[in-house]
Write an enzyme that holds these catalytic residues in place. Structure first.
Site, PDB file in Angstrom:
ATOM      1  N   ALA A 102       0.866  -1.179   0.000  1.00  0.00           N
ATOM      2  CA  ALA A 102       0.000   0.000   0.000  1.00  0.00           C
ATOM      3  C   ALA A 102       0.901   1.227   0.000  1.00  0.00           C
ATOM      4  CB  ALA A 102      -0.884  -0.008   1.231  1.00  0.00           C
ATOM      5  N   GLY A 130       0.507  -5.084   0.665  1.00  0.00           N
ATOM      6  CA  GLY A 130      -0.625  -5.160  -0.261  1.00  0.00           C
ATOM      7  C   GLY A 130      -0.288  -5.890  -1.552  1.00  0.00           C
ATOM      8  N   GLU A 169      -0.636  -9.445  -0.729  1.00  0.00           N
ATOM      9  CA  GLU A 169      -2.080  -9.679  -0.561  1.00  0.00           C
ATOM     10  C   GLU A 169      -2.789  -9.742  -1.922  1.00  0.00           C
ATOM     11  OE1 GLU A 169      -2.218  -6.347   2.179  1.00  0.00           O
ATOM     12  OE2 GLU A 169      -3.120  -7.634   3.700  1.00  0.00           O
ATOM     13  N   GLU A 199       4.053  -5.083   7.337  1.00  0.00           N
ATOM     14  CA  GLU A 199       3.251  -4.009   7.952  1.00  0.00           C
ATOM     15  C   GLU A 199       3.602  -3.760   9.415  1.00  0.00           C
ATOM     16  OE1 GLU A 199       2.074  -6.406   6.022  1.00  0.00           O
ATOM     17  OE2 GLU A 199       0.490  -5.677   4.691  1.00  0.00           O
TER      18      GLU A 199
HETATM   19  N1  COA Z   1       4.576   3.171  -0.626  1.00  0.00           N
HETATM   20  C1  COA Z   1       4.991   4.332  -1.152  1.00  0.00           C
HETATM   21  N2  COA Z   1       6.147   4.478  -1.813  1.00  0.00           N
HETATM   22  C2  COA Z   1       6.918   3.383  -1.950  1.00  0.00           C
HETATM   23  C3  COA Z   1       6.565   2.144  -1.416  1.00  0.00           C
HETATM   24  C4  COA Z   1       5.328   2.050  -0.731  1.00  0.00           C
HETATM   25  N3  COA Z   1       4.886   0.909  -0.211  1.00  0.00           N
HETATM   26  N4  COA Z   1       7.543   1.254  -1.692  1.00  0.00           N
HETATM   27  C5  COA Z   1       8.480   1.929  -2.386  1.00  0.00           C
HETATM   28  N5  COA Z   1       8.107   3.221  -2.533  1.00  0.00           N
HETATM   29  C6  COA Z   1       8.835   4.288  -3.228  1.00  0.00           C
HETATM   30  C7  COA Z   1      10.013   4.811  -2.401  1.00  0.00           C
HETATM   31  O1  COA Z   1       9.572   5.746  -1.453  1.00  0.00           O
HETATM   32  C8  COA Z   1      10.865   5.418  -3.502  1.00  0.00           C
HETATM   33  O2  COA Z   1      10.294   6.646  -3.882  1.00  0.00           O
HETATM   34  P1  COA Z   1      11.255   7.956  -4.081  1.00  0.00           P
HETATM   35  O3  COA Z   1      12.176   7.543  -5.207  1.00  0.00           O
HETATM   36  O4  COA Z   1      10.295   9.035  -4.476  1.00  0.00           O
HETATM   37  O5  COA Z   1      11.965   8.150  -2.788  1.00  0.00           O
HETATM   38  C9  COA Z   1      10.652   4.449  -4.672  1.00  0.00           C
HETATM   39  O6  COA Z   1       9.425   3.780  -4.406  1.00  0.00           O
HETATM   40  C10 COA Z   1      11.750   3.428  -4.793  1.00  0.00           C
HETATM   41  O7  COA Z   1      11.862   2.737  -3.572  1.00  0.00           O
HETATM   42  P2  COA Z   1      13.233   2.562  -2.758  1.00  0.00           P
HETATM   43  O8  COA Z   1      12.905   2.344  -1.327  1.00  0.00           O
HETATM   44  O9  COA Z   1      14.170   3.699  -3.078  1.00  0.00           O
HETATM   45  O10 COA Z   1      13.798   1.223  -3.444  1.00  0.00           O
HETATM   46  P3  COA Z   1      14.804   0.179  -2.795  1.00  0.00           P
HETATM   47  O11 COA Z   1      15.203  -0.728  -3.910  1.00  0.00           O
HETATM   48  O12 COA Z   1      15.876   0.865  -2.021  1.00  0.00           O
HETATM   49  O13 COA Z   1      13.928  -0.655  -1.720  1.00  0.00           O
HETATM   50  C11 COA Z   1      11.963  -1.851  -0.983  1.00  0.00           C
HETATM   51  C12 COA Z   1      12.893  -1.460  -2.172  1.00  0.00           C
HETATM   52  C13 COA Z   1      10.759  -2.595  -1.558  1.00  0.00           C
HETATM   53  C14 COA Z   1      12.738  -2.771  -0.033  1.00  0.00           C
HETATM   54  C15 COA Z   1      11.529  -0.586  -0.232  1.00  0.00           C
HETATM   55  O14 COA Z   1      11.028   0.344  -1.182  1.00  0.00           O
HETATM   56  C16 COA Z   1      10.465  -0.833   0.798  1.00  0.00           C
HETATM   57  O15 COA Z   1      10.752  -1.335   1.876  1.00  0.00           O
HETATM   58  N6  COA Z   1       9.189  -0.413   0.493  1.00  0.00           N
HETATM   59  C17 COA Z   1       8.096  -0.495   1.423  1.00  0.00           C
HETATM   60  C18 COA Z   1       7.605  -1.912   1.582  1.00  0.00           C
HETATM   61  C19 COA Z   1       6.475  -1.972   2.602  1.00  0.00           C
HETATM   62  O16 COA Z   1       6.680  -1.747   3.789  1.00  0.00           O
HETATM   63  N7  COA Z   1       5.253  -2.298   2.138  1.00  0.00           N
HETATM   64  C20 COA Z   1       4.108  -2.426   2.973  1.00  0.00           C
HETATM   65  C21 COA Z   1       3.356  -1.147   3.038  1.00  0.00           C
HETATM   66  S1  COA Z   1       1.977  -1.251   4.156  1.00  0.00           S
END
Ligand code: COA
Length: 259
Positions: A65, A110, A113, A133
């Site tokens: 999400a 999500g 999910e 989460e």
């Molecule tokens: N919601 C909003 N933005 C997200 C996102 C999410 N769930 N997951 C990634 N993004 C965005 C990042 O903020 C970043 O945006 P920016 O370039 O404007 O800063 C972009 O996507 C790239 O992500 P980044 O974190 O730089 O990539 P990464 O390769 O370093 O890491 C992940 C990848 C997937 C490990 C990391 O993005 C992450 O942990 N995301 C969240 C996962 C999560 O907790 N999901 C559950 C949400 S309830």
């Protein structure tokens, strides 16, 4: 028209691609709304016989999400967000046509999910799964606590939910979260090949398998068996059953009409 999804149909197969690669295809409210519309279109468009759901770009299926929206929510809007997401995903699960998740990268929160609401999951070797989460101080809201234990068992589900750990595609395969793991460059063709195998079978038979497994999972054993027997009876009145069984006895390929 979709603004956050790509949607195209070829040879009876709809391809739905969540298209926010710069945000790793995170599910904001607009994506959820459009996913619900896409599922409804798959359900009602008779030309569409099955679907593949995937994410744009090389890195992510869906990384969860959209956290920038979650951070602003209150109890009322949070509950509404969960209900909206659940409804969109349930719509895929109940659309009556096989939906395969082509998991091409991160499937977190999500994203995991959404993949679980699809009927079959095929992962690329670089896919990663998790329900992180709890690390954000929130819980899953799109069915993670409900579908994950049904798919992988309660102990493994709780381990993933409570630790927030990420697992790779092979581990997801080992615990039964995905059906198959394939090289990234063959992911979509493998999904299409599986769908074509499914679509060569009797369409009504395929539909009743989906219905029986989806609805039966939430019934008592006796109710589920009765439901299955009723569907078996319904299929017995179809031209497809007569054609399929006759084709077997006559040693020829069946020509199903979905009637
Ligand atoms: N919601 C909003 N933005 C997200 C996102 C999410 N769930 N997951 C990634 N993004 C965005 C990042 O903020 C970043 O945006 P920016 O370039 O404007 O800063 C972009 O996507 C790239 O992500 P980044 O974190 O730089 O990539 P990464 O390769 O370093 O890491 C992940 C990848 C997937 C490990 C990391 O993005 C992450 O942990 N995301 C969240 C996962 C999560 O907790 N999901 C559950 C949400 S309830």
């Amino acid at each position: 028209m979709y603004t956050t999804l790509l949607f195209d149909v070829a040879d009876g197969i709809a391809r739905v691609t969540v298209n926010r690669p710069d945000k790793l295809n995170a599910l904001n409210a607009e994506v959820i709304r459009e996913l619900g519309e896409a599922a409804a279109e798959i359900e009602r468009n008779a030309e569409i016989r099955g679907a593949i759901l995937t994410g744009a770009g090389p890195k992510a299926f869906v990384a969860g999400a959209d956290i920038s929206e979650i951070t602003k929510q209150d109890p009322v809007s949070g509950r509404a967000r969960a209900l909206n997401g659940q409804a969109a995903m349930r719509r895929f699960e109940r659309c009556g046509k096989p939906v395969i998740a082509a998991v091409n990268g991160f499937a977190l929160g999500g994203g995991c999910e959404l993949a679980m609401a699809c009927h079959i999951r095929i992962a690329s070797e670089n896919a990663k799964f998790g329900q992180p989460e709890a690390k954000l101080g929130i819980g899953p809201g799109y069915g993670g606590t409900v579908r994950l234990p049904r798919l992988v068992g309660r102990g493994r589900a709780l381990e993933l939910l409570l630790t927030g750990a990420m697992i790779d595609a092979q581990e997801a395969y080992r615990i039964g979260l995905v059906n198959r793991v394939v090289p990234a460059d063959t992911l979509i063709t493998e999904c299409e090949a599986m769908l074509k195998t499914i679509l060569a079978n009797g369409p009504l038979a395929v539909r009743t398998c989906l219905e029986s497994v989806t609805a039966g999972a939430d019934m008592s054993l006796d109710d589920a068996l009765a439901f299955e027997a009723n569907l078996f009876g319904v299929l017995s009145g179809t031209e497809d059953m007569r054609e399929g069984t006759a084709a077997f006895l006559e040693k020829r390929a069946a020509a199903f009409k979905g009637k």
